[in-house]
Scaffold this motif. Structure first.
Motif, PDB file in Angstrom:
ATOM      1  N   VAL B   8       0.814  -1.198  -0.015  1.00 16.38           N
ATOM      2  CA  VAL B   8       0.016   0.039  -0.037  1.00 16.38           C
ATOM      3  C   VAL B   8       0.711   1.233  -0.058  1.00 16.38           C
ATOM      4  N   ILE B   9       0.914   2.038  -1.191  1.00 12.34           N
ATOM      5  CA  ILE B   9       1.623   3.037  -1.103  1.00 12.34           C
ATOM      6  C   ILE B   9       0.859   4.377  -1.404  1.00 12.34           C
ATOM      7  N   HIS B  10       1.127   5.271  -0.447  1.00  8.06           N
ATOM      8  CA  HIS B  10       0.301   6.500  -0.361  1.00  8.06           C
ATOM      9  C   HIS B  10       0.878   7.529   0.029  1.00  8.06           C
ATOM     10  N   ASP B  11       0.052   9.040  -0.055  1.00  6.96           N
ATOM     11  CA  ASP B  11       0.700  10.121   0.544  1.00  6.96           C
ATOM     12  C   ASP B  11       0.459  10.153   1.925  1.00  6.96           C
ATOM     13  N   TRP B  12       1.639  10.063   2.843  1.00  9.21           N
ATOM     14  CA  TRP B  12       1.403  10.068   4.281  1.00  9.21           C
ATOM     15  C   TRP B  12       0.680  11.272   4.768  1.00  9.21           C
ATOM     16  N   ASP B  13       1.002  12.506   4.108  1.00  9.85           N
ATOM     17  CA  ASP B  13       0.849  13.835   4.682  1.00  9.85           C
ATOM     18  C   ASP B  13      -0.821  14.200   4.200  1.00  9.85           C
ATOM     19  N   ALA B  14      -1.233  13.497   3.302  1.00 12.50           N
ATOM     20  CA  ALA B  14      -2.767  13.663   3.075  1.00 12.50           C
ATOM     21  C   ALA B  14      -3.610  12.805   3.839  1.00 12.50           C
ATOM     22  N   LEU B  15      -2.980  12.141   4.756  1.00 15.24           N
ATOM     23  CA  LEU B  15      -3.906  11.036   5.761  1.00 15.24           C
ATOM     24  C   LEU B  15      -4.329  11.611   6.988  1.00 15.24           C
ATOM     25  N   ASP B  16      -5.272  11.783   7.400  1.00 16.58           N
ATOM     26  CA  ASP B  16      -5.927  12.289   8.639  1.00 16.58           C
ATOM     27  C   ASP B  16      -6.502  11.295   9.529  1.00 16.58           C
ATOM     28  N   PHE B  17      -5.354  10.883  10.340  1.00 11.80           N
ATOM     29  CA  PHE B  17      -5.630   9.524  11.150  1.00 11.80           C
ATOM     30  C   PHE B  17      -6.862   9.570  12.002  1.00 11.80           C
ATOM     31  N   ASP B  18      -7.133  11.058  12.450  1.00  8.94           N
ATOM     32  CA  ASP B  18      -8.439  10.979  13.545  1.00  8.94           C
ATOM     33  C   ASP B  18      -9.838  11.027  12.679  1.00  8.94           C
ATOM     34  N   PRO B  20     -12.911  10.167  10.919  1.00 12.85           N
ATOM     35  CA  PRO B  20     -13.790   8.741  10.958  1.00 12.85           C
ATOM     36  C   PRO B  20     -13.707   7.876   9.821  1.00 12.85           C
ATOM     37  N   GLU B  21     -13.370   8.497   8.597  1.00 18.30           N
ATOM     38  CA  GLU B  21     -13.229   7.621   7.405  1.00 18.30           C
ATOM     39  C   GLU B  21     -11.812   6.603   7.518  1.00 18.30           C
ATOM     40  N   THR B  22     -11.000   7.438   8.049  1.00 16.69           N
ATOM     41  CA  THR B  22      -9.651   6.634   8.590  1.00 16.69           C
ATOM     42  C   THR B  22      -9.889   5.595   9.362  1.00 16.69           C
ATOM     43  N   GLN B  23     -10.475   6.125  10.239  1.00 15.83           N
ATOM     44  CA  GLN B  23     -10.674   4.980  11.626  1.00 15.83           C
ATOM     45  C   GLN B  23     -11.515   3.687  11.157  1.00 15.83           C
ATOM     46  N   GLN B  24     -12.553   4.131  10.099  1.00 14.88           N
ATOM     47  CA  GLN B  24     -13.268   3.152   9.666  1.00 14.88           C
ATOM     48  C   GLN B  24     -12.281   2.113   8.564  1.00 14.88           C
ATOM     49  N   SER B  25     -11.592   2.792   7.961  1.00 13.73           N
ATOM     50  CA  SER B  25     -10.402   1.940   6.961  1.00 13.73           C
ATOM     51  C   SER B  25      -9.644   1.007   7.949  1.00 13.73           C
ATOM     52  N   PHE B  26      -9.325   1.586   9.026  1.00 17.06           N
ATOM     53  CA  PHE B  26      -8.344   0.590  10.054  1.00 17.06           C
ATOM     54  C   PHE B  26      -9.380  -0.477  10.372  1.00 17.06           C
ATOM     55  N   ALA B  27     -10.551  -0.277  10.918  1.00 15.70           N
ATOM     56  CA  ALA B  27     -11.525  -1.466  11.194  1.00 15.70           C
ATOM     57  C   ALA B  27     -11.987  -2.260  10.090  1.00 15.70           C
ATOM     58  N   ASP B  28     -11.972  -1.700   8.999  1.00 11.74           N
ATOM     59  CA  ASP B  28     -12.295  -2.777   7.733  1.00 11.74           C
ATOM     60  C   ASP B  28     -10.913  -3.589   7.432  1.00 11.74           C
ATOM     61  N   THR B  29     -10.057  -2.909   7.769  1.00 14.38           N
ATOM     62  CA  THR B  29      -8.907  -3.721   7.317  1.00 14.38           C
ATOM     63  C   THR B  29      -8.571  -4.911   8.252  1.00 14.38           C
ATOM     64  N   GLU B  30      -8.682  -4.517   9.488  1.00 11.54           N
ATOM     65  CA  GLU B  30      -8.604  -5.550  10.732  1.00 11.54           C
ATOM     66  C   GLU B  30      -9.511  -6.844  10.260  1.00 11.54           C
ATOM     67  N   ALA B  31     -10.747  -6.330   9.970  1.00  7.75           N
ATOM     68  CA  ALA B  31     -11.815  -7.404   9.702  1.00  7.75           C
ATOM     69  C   ALA B  31     -11.090  -8.360   8.208  1.00  7.75           C
ATOM     70  N   PHE B  32     -10.811  -7.626   7.479  1.00  7.64           N
ATOM     71  CA  PHE B  32     -10.160  -8.226   6.027  1.00  7.64           C
ATOM     72  C   PHE B  32      -9.201  -9.114   6.616  1.00  7.64           C
ATOM     73  N   CYS B 103      -8.471  -0.795   2.930  1.00  8.70           N
ATOM     74  CA  CYS B 103      -7.567   0.237   3.373  1.00  8.70           C
ATOM     75  C   CYS B 103      -7.821   1.451   2.677  1.00  8.70           C
ATOM     76  N   ARG B 104      -8.626   1.591   1.571  1.00 14.19           N
ATOM     77  CA  ARG B 104      -9.029   3.080   0.837  1.00 14.19           C
ATOM     78  C   ARG B 104      -7.718   3.364   0.151  1.00 14.19           C
ATOM     79  N   HIS B 105      -6.977   2.306  -0.265  1.00 14.51           N
ATOM     80  CA  HIS B 105      -5.639   3.036  -1.352  1.00 14.51           C
ATOM     81  C   HIS B 105      -5.453   1.848  -2.337  1.00 14.51           C
ATOM     82  N   PRO B 106      -4.972   2.350  -3.261  1.00 13.12           N
ATOM     83  CA  PRO B 106      -4.496   1.510  -4.490  1.00 13.12           C
ATOM     84  C   PRO B 106      -3.349   0.382  -3.709  1.00 13.12           C
TER      85      PRO B 106
END
Lengths: 408, 117
Positions: B8-18, B20-32, B103-106
């Motif tokens: 998973v390669i992405h622009d780190w600075d464009a990522l807002d960890f806090d 809700p979408e990012t938090q949801q992607s973490f939950a989805d990745t865990e389930a995956f 994870c919401r990234h290519p």
């Protein structure tokens, strides 16, 4: 030996190449080995057939011979990995020699597998095209290089890289699952249509090129015989109806002749007939798609004995349907040409002006023709010039120059 | 069977960890990930910390030279990866498609050398 006998052998070998290679790839799981063994079998055929005559089932003969050659190669090169050993156990040449050549069995499935491997979306598009022509079409690397006007070493590298990726990434050799089939088949048809168009809209001189149109038609026929899907028939019909007009498409001086001015008696009646039959079959299947609709539009054109008899209303309706399944500005541009015949050039021009296609020569050509009909000659001249700056095909260039220069 | 690296390669600075979408992607990745372990394709996976925390060591000379990373200075950096086992590329691509959705990234799919059986 007579030359036509050589031609017949060459024709058989070309026609059977995909079948032989596909069967060997399934058996040995190795594309390079399959190609080398197929080439060995060809050499044997050229040695033996002139004296012995062409065997009754040349495809089966070539497949069996190539299979034995592959086993010889494995033994000679000491390739003894599990897969090869397994293949040796399945078909030892000792049990084949002297016996009758077995019918080739469900080989059609092998060719279908190979089509999907060659046209896999994980390969770069240009590599898919090259690999399909090489493995299924049986064209030599030199022929493919000439056809695409690239140096032979470039084409050889392209094919080698594609084969390496298939091996390394483990691109499967099978028909995709039902769920992936529609999108993957669309990818195969896109490759075949690209080959056809490359042949049809060829840029530069045509002298040394193999006939890519013929090759595309042959491969599409193969795919049509292997899968039951109306879009394949649609693509085949589209190619046949386009190819049918070929004899009338360029004049004696090598300039393009537009559809409205073509001598329709020079169209190929047999191809039109087959194309129309395929379009009717598609209509009966009633599962329309982009290729079928484009074929239907071509069927309406080729139905008219004279350009003035063209049913433009039906063509506009078919374009409307095509826009619904394939919304894109090029389809809108083509639709505008038909609109000009139904609603007049002013209405068509207003449609054309809205399209964002300034980098596409056909957009300028269409504008030029519409402006000309509206007697806006100065603007038409500029539009012809803009088209000429973008066009690559020599026949089309000659046509555009003469159109521009015939303006007052 | 082939082993594939899914990165998973992405622009780190464009990522807002806090967010809700990012938090949801973490939950989805865990389930995956749980799914992947259950289906037998899982070999290893992990999410990485920010590329600012990376260090480059060059041990090709007599004395190893240590410098602040990352090695390649680009906006897009490796964020995490999976190592999976799949029958062929089609299976790997299907898994990568689900991974990318979670994870919401290519996701880049690349075969390992030498583990084809």
């Amino acid at each position: 030996m007579p030359a036509d006998f050589d031609d017949r052998i060459a024709e058989i070998v070309r026609a059977e190449h995909g079948r032989v290679v596909a069967t060997l790839i399934r058996r040995f799981g190795d594309i390079d080995l399959a190609e080398d063994a197929a080439a060995d079998a060809l050499v044997t055929a050229l040695e033996r057939w002139p004296a012995d005559g062409i065997p009754p089932n040349p495809g089966a003969w070539l497949t069996t011979t190539a299979g034995n050659k592959a086993i010889d190669r494995i033994r000679r090169e000491g390739k003894r990995d599990a897969k090869h050993q397994e293949a040796l156990m399945i078909a030892d040449p000792e049990h084949n020699e002297g016996g009758p050549h077995q019918p080739t069995g469900p080989i059609s499935d092998d060719r279908l597998r190979l089509v999907f491997t060659c046209c896999h979306p994980a390969l770069a598009l240009e590599n898919r095209v090259a690999l399909t022509l090489r493995l299924l079409g049986g064209l030599t690397v030199a022929e493919i290089a000439h056809a695409f006007l690239v140096p032979e070493t470039t084409m050889a590298q392209r094919i080698t890289r594609a084969k390496q990726k298939i091996k390394n990434a483990n691109i499967p050799y099978r028909v995709p699952s039902a769920e992936d089939l529609p999108s993957r088949l669309a990818g195969v048809l896109a490759v075949l249509y690209l080959v056809f168009n490359e042949g049809y809209l060829t840029s530069g001189a045509a002298g040394t090129r193999v006939d890519l149109c013929e090759e595309a038609v042959r491969l599409t026929r193969q795919v049509a015989s292997l899968v039951d899907e109306p879009e394949v028939l649609g693509l085949l019909a589209l190619m046949l109806l386009t190819e049918a007009r070929h004899p009338a498409r360029v004049d004696a001086a090598g300039a393009l002749v537009t559809l409205d001015k073509q001598d329709r008696t020079r169209w190929d009646a047999a191809l039109i007939d087959e194309g129309h039959r395929l379009v009717r079959r598609c209509l009966a299947l009633n599962r329309p798609g982009p290729y079928q609709l484009q074929a239907a539009i071509n069927a309406v054109h080729t139905d008219a004995l004279d350009a003035s008899m063209t049913d433009w209303r039906q063509i506009v309706q078919l374009y409307d349907q095509l826009l619904r399944v394939q919304p894109n500005p090029i389809v809108e541009l083509n639709r505008a040409v038909a609109v000009a015949e139904v609603d007049g050039p002013a209405v068509a021009l207003s449609v054309v002006e809205r399209l964002d296609l300034a980098g596409y020569h056909a957009w300028h050509v269409t504008r030029a023709e519409l402006l000309r009909r509206l007697e806006r000659d100065a603007e038409a001249r500029d539009a012809y010039d803009a088209a000429l700056a973008l066009v690559e095909n020599e026949a089309e260039r000659a046509h555009l120059v003469s159109r521009r220069d015939s303006l007052r | 069977m082939t082993h594939y690296l899914l990165s998973v390669i992405h622009d780190w600075d464009a990522l807002d960890f806090d967010s809700p979408e990012t938090q949801q992607s973490f939950a989805d990745t865990e389930a995956f990930n749980k799914d992947l372990q259950g289906s037998g394709h899982w070999l290893f996976a992990g999410g990485l910390l920010h590329p600012d925390s990376s260090t480059v060591v060059d041990g090709t000379k007599a004395e190893p030279i240590i410098s602040d990373g990352p090695y390649v200075e680009t906006k897009e950096q490796l964020g995490g990866f999976w190592v999976i086992e799949a029958a062929d590329l089609d299976e790997a691509l299907a898994i990568a498609g689900r991974a990318s959705g979670a994870c919401r990234h290519p996701v880049e799919v690349r075969p390992f050398q030498g583990v084809v059986d």
